[in-house]
Design a protein around this motif. Structure first.
Motif, mmCIF file in Angstrom:
data_model
loop_
_atom_site.group_PDB
_atom_site.id
_atom_site.type_symbol
_atom_site.label_atom_id
_atom_site.label_comp_id
_atom_site.label_asym_id
_atom_site.label_seq_id
_atom_site.Cartn_x
_atom_site.Cartn_y
_atom_site.Cartn_z
ATOM 1 N N VAL A 136 2.763 8.772 -6.141
ATOM 2 C CA VAL A 136 1.585 7.928 -6.355
ATOM 3 C C VAL A 136 1.073 7.349 -5.039
ATOM 4 O O VAL A 136 1.847 7.112 -4.100
ATOM 5 C CB VAL A 136 1.941 6.791 -7.348
ATOM 6 N N LYS A 137 -0.246 7.134 -4.958
ATOM 7 C CA LYS A 137 -0.807 6.411 -3.809
ATOM 8 C C LYS A 137 -0.778 4.935 -4.150
ATOM 9 O O LYS A 137 -1.306 4.523 -5.188
ATOM 10 C CB LYS A 137 -2.232 6.860 -3.550
ATOM 11 N N LEU A 138 -0.167 4.159 -3.276
ATOM 12 C CA LEU A 138 -0.004 2.720 -3.555
ATOM 13 C C LEU A 138 -0.938 1.897 -2.679
ATOM 14 O O LEU A 138 -1.080 2.162 -1.490
ATOM 15 C CB LEU A 138 1.428 2.307 -3.245
ATOM 16 N N ALA A 139 -1.572 0.923 -3.289
ATOM 17 C CA ALA A 139 -2.357 -0.054 -2.529
ATOM 18 C C ALA A 139 -1.851 -1.440 -2.917
ATOM 19 O O ALA A 139 -1.282 -1.614 -3.993
ATOM 20 C CB ALA A 139 -3.841 0.094 -2.870
ATOM 21 N N ASN A 140 -2.046 -2.418 -2.044
ATOM 22 C CA ASN A 140 -1.589 -3.773 -2.388
ATOM 23 C C ASN A 140 -2.422 -4.843 -1.690
ATOM 24 O O ASN A 140 -3.135 -4.543 -0.719
ATOM 25 C CB ASN A 140 -0.100 -3.960 -2.039
ATOM 26 N N VAL A 180 -6.346 0.708 1.089
ATOM 27 C CA VAL A 180 -7.638 0.747 0.384
ATOM 28 C C VAL A 180 -8.273 2.143 0.424
ATOM 29 O O VAL A 180 -9.116 2.473 -0.413
ATOM 30 C CB VAL A 180 -8.594 -0.341 0.952
ATOM 31 N N GLY A 181 -7.814 2.983 1.354
ATOM 32 C CA GLY A 181 -8.341 4.347 1.455
ATOM 33 C C GLY A 181 -8.208 5.099 0.134
ATOM 34 O O GLY A 181 -9.067 5.915 -0.226
ATOM 35 N N ALA A 182 -7.136 4.800 -0.617
ATOM 36 C CA ALA A 182 -6.926 5.479 -1.903
ATOM 37 C C ALA A 182 -7.903 4.990 -2.957
ATOM 38 O O ALA A 182 -8.004 5.580 -4.031
ATOM 39 C CB ALA A 182 -5.498 5.245 -2.386
ATOM 40 N N LEU A 183 -8.631 3.909 -2.655
ATOM 41 C CA LEU A 183 -9.551 3.321 -3.640
ATOM 42 C C LEU A 183 -11.008 3.477 -3.219
ATOM 43 O O LEU A 183 -11.877 2.800 -3.751
ATOM 44 C CB LEU A 183 -9.233 1.831 -3.818
ATOM 45 N N ARG A 184 -11.280 4.324 -2.245
ATOM 46 C CA ARG A 184 -12.672 4.491 -1.818
ATOM 47 C C ARG A 184 -13.440 5.224 -2.914
ATOM 48 O O ARG A 184 -13.103 6.371 -3.249
ATOM 49 C CB ARG A 184 -12.749 5.294 -0.531
ATOM 50 N N PRO A 185 -14.511 4.610 -3.454
ATOM 51 C CA PRO A 185 -15.223 5.244 -4.561
ATOM 52 C C PRO A 185 -15.721 6.648 -4.213
ATOM 53 O O PRO A 185 -15.655 7.559 -5.031
ATOM 54 C CB PRO A 185 -16.403 4.296 -4.811
#
Ligand SMILES: Cc1cc2nc3c(=O)[nH]c(=O)nc-3n(C[C@H](O)[C@H](O)[C@H](O)COP(=O)(O)OP(=O)(O)OC[C@H]3O[C@@H](n4cnc5c(N)ncnc54)[C@H](O)[C@@H]3O)c2cc1C
Ligand code: FES
Length: 330
Positions: free
Chosen positions: A291-295, A162-167
């Motif tokens: 790419v940064k991957l989140a799942n 989720v770090g890659a999705l921090r606004p």
């Protein structure tokens, strides 16, 4: 705990120190694991100091409360959306990517608590929207509740990576969410948090989910470019492509690869079952190695506090990793 492999999602937050500090089991702090020296890798506020200064108590323990069901809408016979009154403060906390809560009906015992992703957090209204796929005991029991759920949260670890999705850390990036089934719920929340400063695209497999739900929460139907989201849905701002694909279909996977190559995404979130997290995640990684991957975090989560052990596995070094708390380190 493997210091170099995992972080704790709650470290440094208002919920830190947590119950694990009380028993000498903090996932991060060597002092709070009983050692007499400090050798942690944590770069935030000192957890040990916070624990001592806070009278050796759990900081802001998540407390159950009754959340009124303001609206209940069936999209399919087994797919229902609840809008819950949680108050503005809670809605703000629930607006971050990866947020989920525990719910049960008022007549049910704790055994019926189940983790459910926040799909939308409406800060103005002080509400959250959740989508529930009715499967068996716990989800069926939710349907029996006519008025108020017992709710506990907010929990943060619904998405790995989720770090890659921090606004606050994501600006002018190209982000793609690939979601299947109920995975659309956390994808919608994350997209809403990120859309103002980034370009956010979707690839959706709507098997077991309704296109009407997508339309209500993302504004449009079908395969096309969506330039602007509808304001009346509480969503304004730019989203990119919404593409409907069948993730199991070879031709559709080739289309996905074409899209990945064309857009060269910075970050891709695969929010689906473990089978698709593995297969589609590998395809994304092969196509875009950087790419940064989140799942989705698909572990069985029962307490969410790192206590019960339902979500744990033992890694190669023999450490027990509790996946309701742990984030793999990138
Ligand atoms: C972080 C997280 C977020 C989730 N978000 C949603 C959501 O937004 N909407 C939704 O419908 N479902 C969501 N789920 C899954 C949901 O919690 C389970 O489907 C539900 O607990 C099933 O309960 P049941 O008694 O109806 O069915 P069961 O027969 O008990 O289970 C059906 C399926 O759900 C899995 N499951 C059961 N209990 C859990 C559990 N405690 N944690 C994870 N998986 C479980 C089972 O292994 C099985 O694959 C989420 C799960 C997690 C971990
Ligand atoms: S769900 Fe209880 S320890 Fe993770």
């Amino acid at each position: 705990m493997s210091y170099n492999t995992y972080d704790c999602i709650d470290a440094g937050t208002e919920n830190c120190p947590c119950y694990l500090a009380l028993t000498g089991d903090c996932l991060i702090c060597s002092r709070l694991q009983g050692k007499d020296c400090c050798d942690c890798n944590w770069r935030g506020v000192c957890i040990y100091n916070e624990f001592v200064q806070g009278n050796r108590k759990v900081s802001n323990p998540r407390i159950e409360f009754e959340a009124k069901i303001l609206e209940k809408k069936f999209y399919l016979d087994d797919l229902v959306i609840f809008i819950l009154d949680v108050g503005k403060g809670f809605a703000i906390k629930a607006s971050h990517p990866g947020s989920y809560v525990f719910l049960r009906g008022r007549q049910s015992s704790h055994f019926y608590d189940l983790p459910i992703s926040v799909m939308r957090a409406d800060v103005e209204q002080g509400t959250i929207h959740v989508a529930v796929k009715i499967i068996a005991l716990k989800t069926k029991a939710l349907l029996e509740e006519p008025d108020r759920f017992i709710l506990r949260g907010v929990y943060r670890n619904g998405i790995q990576g989720v770090g890659a999705l921090r606004p606050e850390k994501t600006k002018e990036k190209k982000i793609l969410f690939i979601a299947k089934g109920i995975g659309v719920a956390p994808a919608i929340l994350a997209a809403n948090a990120l859309r103002f400063r980034n370009k956010v695209d979707f690839v959706l497999d709507t098997e077991k989910i309704s296109t009407e739900l997508i339309s209500d929460y993302l504004g449009e139907k079908g395969n096309h470019d969506v330039k602007e989201m509808k304001e009346e849905n509480g969503i304004i701002g730019e989203l990119g492509v919404i593409k409907y694909l069948t993730l199991n279909n070879e031709q559709d996977r080739r289309d996905l690869v074409r899209l990945l190559k064309k857009e060269n995404y910075d970050c891709v979130g695969v929010l689906a079952s473990d089978y698709f997290v593995d297969t589609i995640g590998a395809l994304v990684r092969r196509t875009l190695p950087e790419v940064k991957l989140a799942n989705s975090n698909n572990f069985r989560i029962c307490c969410g506090e790192g206590i019960c052990g339902a979500c744990s596995f033992v890694n190669e070094e023999g450490d027990t990793i509790r996946m309701c708390k742990c984030q793999r380190r990138e």
